[in-house]
Design a protein around this motif. Structure first.
Motif, PDB file in Angstrom:
ATOM      1  N   GLU A  66       4.296   7.259  -4.201  1.00 26.58           N
ATOM      2  CA  GLU A  66       4.045   5.818  -4.105  1.00 26.58           C
ATOM      3  C   GLU A  66       2.672   5.468  -4.676  1.00 26.58           C
ATOM      4  O   GLU A  66       2.514   4.411  -5.285  1.00 26.58           O
ATOM      5  CB  GLU A  66       4.167   5.346  -2.660  1.00 26.58           C
ATOM      6  N   TYR A  67       1.699   6.351  -4.488  1.00 26.34           N
ATOM      7  CA  TYR A  67       0.384   6.109  -5.073  1.00 26.34           C
ATOM      8  C   TYR A  67       0.486   6.020  -6.592  1.00 26.34           C
ATOM      9  O   TYR A  67      -0.089   5.127  -7.211  1.00 26.34           O
ATOM     10  CB  TYR A  67      -0.608   7.221  -4.677  1.00 26.34           C
ATOM     11  N   GLU A  68       1.212   6.929  -7.207  1.00 28.11           N
ATOM     12  CA  GLU A  68       1.382   6.901  -8.662  1.00 28.11           C
ATOM     13  C   GLU A  68       2.134   5.649  -9.097  1.00 28.11           C
ATOM     14  O   GLU A  68       1.823   5.055 -10.129  1.00 28.11           O
ATOM     15  CB  GLU A  68       2.111   8.161  -9.140  1.00 28.11           C
ATOM     16  N   ALA A  98       0.829  -1.204   0.000  1.00 29.67           N
ATOM     17  CA  ALA A  98       0.000   0.000   0.000  1.00 29.67           C
ATOM     18  C   ALA A  98       0.869   1.262   0.000  1.00 29.67           C
ATOM     19  O   ALA A  98       1.881   1.322   0.689  1.00 29.67           O
ATOM     20  CB  ALA A  98      -0.908   0.012   1.218  1.00 29.67           C
ATOM     21  N   PRO A  99       0.483   2.272  -0.769  1.00 28.48           N
ATOM     22  CA  PRO A  99       1.254   3.518  -0.812  1.00 28.48           C
ATOM     23  C   PRO A  99       1.010   4.372   0.423  1.00 28.48           C
ATOM     24  O   PRO A  99      -0.044   4.297   1.050  1.00 28.48           O
ATOM     25  CB  PRO A  99       0.725   4.211  -2.066  1.00 28.48           C
ATOM     26  N   ASN A 119       2.376   7.865   0.264  1.00 28.70           N
ATOM     27  CA  ASN A 119       2.441   9.253  -0.205  1.00 28.70           C
ATOM     28  C   ASN A 119       2.041   9.298  -1.677  1.00 28.70           C
ATOM     29  O   ASN A 119       1.759   8.266  -2.288  1.00 28.70           O
ATOM     30  CB  ASN A 119       3.831   9.863   0.030  1.00 28.70           C
ATOM     31  N   ARG A 120       2.020  10.489  -2.238  1.00 29.99           N
ATOM     32  CA  ARG A 120       1.550  10.653  -3.614  1.00 29.99           C
ATOM     33  C   ARG A 120       2.438   9.938  -4.622  1.00 29.99           C
ATOM     34  O   ARG A 120       1.953   9.320  -5.568  1.00 29.99           O
ATOM     35  CB  ARG A 120       1.452  12.139  -3.978  1.00 29.99           C
ATOM     36  N   ARG A 157      -0.324   2.737  -8.801  1.00 29.01           N
ATOM     37  CA  ARG A 157      -1.331   2.856  -9.865  1.00 29.01           C
ATOM     38  C   ARG A 157      -0.778   2.377 -11.193  1.00 29.01           C
ATOM     39  O   ARG A 157      -1.434   1.637 -11.934  1.00 29.01           O
ATOM     40  CB  ARG A 157      -1.795   4.316  -9.974  1.00 29.01           C
TER      41      ARG A 157
END
Length: 156
Positions: free
Chosen positions: A46-48, A40-41, A43-44, A51
């Motif tokens: 890591e989210y990108e 799971a990410p 921060n932003r 994704r």
């Protein structure tokens, strides 16, 4: 003339057909698709990254594997004018990752590294947008490197 080029084309096609290579996205080689639970990410950036990895590997429905990673992004000044104004930045991303099976055994532990840059010559808003776009591009590059390396693994 036309006949000789046609013969060359056909012989090249036959040679390539017998080389034993199979496409990575062939159904029999998609053993990782929808099978990898990605960490799971937080921060932003890591989210990108997650994704983009899920776009390549699919979203885990029944996870046979788990992908753990550690992301480090550094920002460096690369162009400083005579007036000591920074006009260009470089982002360097380093990603260490490991793929584990359901038992927790590490199947592979690798790293990916790349860079991208952005310009700071516009307004503050334009510079912030350029910085965000550079982070997004970097995550696309790193996700491509990881997914390519994982899809080429010979897994049990």
């Amino acid at each position: 003339m036309w006949l000789s080029s046609r013969r060359g084309f056909l012989s090249a096609a036959l040679a390539l057909a017998g080389c034993g290579l199979t496409p990575v996205m062939e159904p029999s080689s998609q053993q990782l698709y929808n099978q990898v639970l990605i960490q799971a990410p937080v921060n932003r950036a890591e989210y990108e990254l997650v994704r983009n990895l899920e776009a390549q590997l699919g979203v885990a429905k029944s996870a046979r594997f788990a992908l753990h990673y550690e992301l480090n992004v550094t920002e460096d000044n690369i162009v400083v004018s005579a007036a000591q104004e920074i006009s260009r930045y470089s982002l360097v991303g380093e990603l260490e990752y490991s793929l584990r099976d359901n038992n927790g055994a590490i199947l592979t532990h690798q790293s990916a590294k790349s860079f991208t840059g952005y310009s700071a010559t516009g307004t503050t808003v334009a510079t912030q947008r350029a910085q965000r776009d550079a982070h997004d591009r970097l995550m696309v590059i790193l996700a491509d490197q990881v997914s390519t390396a994982l899809l080429t693994l010979d897994l049990p």
